[in-house]
Design an enzyme around this catalytic site. Structure first.
Site, PDB file in Angstrom:
ATOM      1  N   HIS A   1     -67.245 -32.803 -18.111  1.00 23.18           N
ATOM      2  CA  HIS A   1     -66.678 -33.573 -19.013  1.00 23.18           C
ATOM      3  C   HIS A   1     -65.834 -34.633 -19.116  1.00 23.18           C
ATOM      4  CE1 HIS A   1     -64.987 -33.913 -23.399  1.00 23.18           C
ATOM      5  NE2 HIS A   1     -63.734 -33.812 -22.976  1.00 23.18           N
TER       6      HIS A   1
ATOM      7  N   HIS B   1     -67.152 -27.098 -18.874  1.00 19.70           N
ATOM      8  CA  HIS B   1     -66.985 -28.283 -19.320  1.00 19.70           C
ATOM      9  C   HIS B   1     -65.687 -28.640 -20.261  1.00 19.70           C
ATOM     10  CE1 HIS B   1     -69.167 -31.825 -20.859  1.00 19.70           C
ATOM     11  NE2 HIS B   1     -68.641 -31.689 -21.862  1.00 19.70           N
TER      12      HIS B   1
ATOM     13  N   ASP C   1     -71.908 -35.271 -15.898  1.00 20.48           N
ATOM     14  CA  ASP C   1     -72.513 -36.131 -17.079  1.00 20.48           C
ATOM     15  C   ASP C   1     -73.277 -37.354 -16.848  1.00 20.48           C
ATOM     16  OD1 ASP C   1     -70.299 -34.393 -17.269  1.00 20.48           O
ATOM     17  OD2 ASP C   1     -69.907 -34.721 -19.374  1.00 20.48           O
TER      18      ASP C   1
ATOM     19  N   HIS D   1     -65.840 -37.162 -17.065  1.00 20.92           N
ATOM     20  CA  HIS D   1     -66.598 -38.411 -16.511  1.00 20.92           C
ATOM     21  C   HIS D   1     -65.883 -38.908 -15.326  1.00 20.92           C
ATOM     22  CE1 HIS D   1     -68.778 -39.188 -20.471  1.00 20.92           C
ATOM     23  NE2 HIS D   1     -68.837 -37.813 -20.010  1.00 20.92           N
TER      24      HIS D   1
ATOM     25  N   GLU E   1     -75.097 -33.883 -21.448  1.00 20.14           N
ATOM     26  CA  GLU E   1     -74.573 -34.270 -22.646  1.00 20.14           C
ATOM     27  C   GLU E   1     -74.612 -35.539 -23.268  1.00 20.14           C
ATOM     28  OE1 GLU E   1     -70.642 -33.240 -23.931  1.00 20.14           O
ATOM     29  OE2 GLU E   1     -69.826 -34.546 -22.610  1.00 20.14           O
ATOM     30  N   ASN E   2     -74.408 -36.860 -22.298  1.00 16.68           N
ATOM     31  CA  ASN E   2     -74.400 -38.109 -22.516  1.00 16.68           C
ATOM     32  C   ASN E   2     -75.596 -38.806 -22.274  1.00 16.68           C
ATOM     33  OD1 ASN E   2     -71.429 -37.397 -21.354  1.00 16.68           O
ATOM     34  ND2 ASN E   2     -71.191 -38.222 -23.335  1.00 16.68           N
TER      35      ASN E   2
ATOM     36  N   ASN F   1     -69.728 -30.592 -25.407  1.00 24.23           N
ATOM     37  CA  ASN F   1     -69.201 -30.526 -26.787  1.00 24.23           C
ATOM     38  C   ASN F   1     -70.176 -31.666 -27.332  1.00 24.23           C
ATOM     39  OD1 ASN F   1     -67.964 -32.405 -24.959  1.00 24.23           O
ATOM     40  ND2 ASN F   1     -66.761 -33.305 -26.565  1.00 24.23           N
ATOM     41  N   HIS F   2     -70.653 -32.690 -26.837  1.00 27.42           N
ATOM     42  CA  HIS F   2     -71.681 -33.611 -27.419  1.00 27.42           C
ATOM     43  C   HIS F   2     -72.945 -33.236 -27.699  1.00 27.42           C
ATOM     44  CE1 HIS F   2     -68.411 -36.450 -27.665  1.00 27.42           C
ATOM     45  NE2 HIS F   2     -68.128 -36.631 -26.435  1.00 27.42           N
TER      46      HIS F   2
END
Ligand SMILES: [Fe+2]
Ligand SMILES: [Fe+2]
Length: 259
Positions: free
Chosen positions: A176, A151, A8, A178, A39-40, A67-68
């Site tokens: 996911h 993820h 991520d 991190h 995603e981040n 998910n983000h």
């Protein structure tokens, strides 16, 4: 062939780490394809069209979500038009974008990439096991090399998917949390595996966010503002050495490059 998967990418510090550290690593390690979780990438939560294009221009061949991915709604049109950006596959029918794709290295070798979301301690989505197996079956006539990104929060669910797909895909790796795990290996059927790649971002933090703010949340049990941290930036992931004839992984190596 050598495929690099990055964990991520978190905010501007993560994007700057990719800019500084990815090109020399690709050159030094002879990397054929780069897959990264984005995603981040925009401010720590979500992905925007600008941050996606910035990362694709830095040498990332495939950007995956999580998910983000839905945080910034401007990403939806990009998911429908940019084949190099994929979101998790196992969302309800009718969800915009794609969850799997066929990509090619500079030498022309086809590589299938599948992204799925876990369900343990996460939103209830359709089954990632069946979804990833069906997607791999569909990609296999076109690609011997197939990677599956799970993820997910729970290492048990990721590990179970590794066993479920062992011998059917080249690699199963997690994102996911991190937090990088030290369990990289090649499973008996030839599938490379690691539970989590970790984060490409600031480690002087709690999973990317300023530690003081996250700590307040734990201490008070009240919501607090979260802002992206800046210090101790690292680029983390794993390098899969894959036999392109058989599609089996020969070796998995953890990657950690410091700014
Ligand atoms: Fe993330
Ligand atoms: Fe996530």
């Amino acid at each position: 062939m050598r495929i690099l998967c990055l964990g991520d990418i978190f905010g501007k510090p993560g994007r700057e780490a990719v800019r500084a550290l990815l090109p020399p690593l690709v050159k030094r390690e002879g990397i054929d394809l780069v897959i990264a979780n984005g995603e981040n990438a925009a401010g720590g939560v979500g992905l925007t069209p600008d941050t996606a294009q910035e990362l694709l221009a830095l040498g990332i061949d495939v950007l995956t979500g999580g998910n983000h991915i839905w945080k910034h709604k401007e990403i939806v049109p990009l998911l429908e038009t940019e084949p190099r950006v994929i979101r998790p596959l196992n969302y309800p029918e009718g969800t915009p974008g794609r969850g799997a794709g066929l990509f090619h290295t500079a030498a022309g070798t086809p590589v299938g990439v599948i992204s799925v979301l876990g369900r343990v301690f996460m939103e209830p989505v359709p089954c990632p096991f069946g979804a990833s197996r069906r997607a791999a079956d569909e990609l296999r006539p076109q690609a011997r090399v197939i990677l599956v990104e799970i993820h997910a929060e729970a290492t048990s669910e990721k590990r179970a998917l590794g066993w479920f797909l062992d011998g059917k895909v080249s690699a199963v790796y997690g994102t996911h949390t991190h937090v990088p795990t030290a369990d990289e290996e090649v499973l008996p059927g030839g599938t490379g595996y690691i539970s989590d790649l970790g984060m490409t971002g600031p480690y002087d933090s709690v999973i990317g966010m300023r530690k003081e703010e996250v700590l307040q949340r734990f201490l008070t049990q009240r919501p607090t503002a979260w802002t992206a941290a800046k210090g101790d930036v690292r680029m983390c992931g794993a390098l899969f050495d894959i036999d392109e004839e058989s599609g089996k992984t020969r070796a998995v190596q953890r990657v950690r490059e410091n700014m």
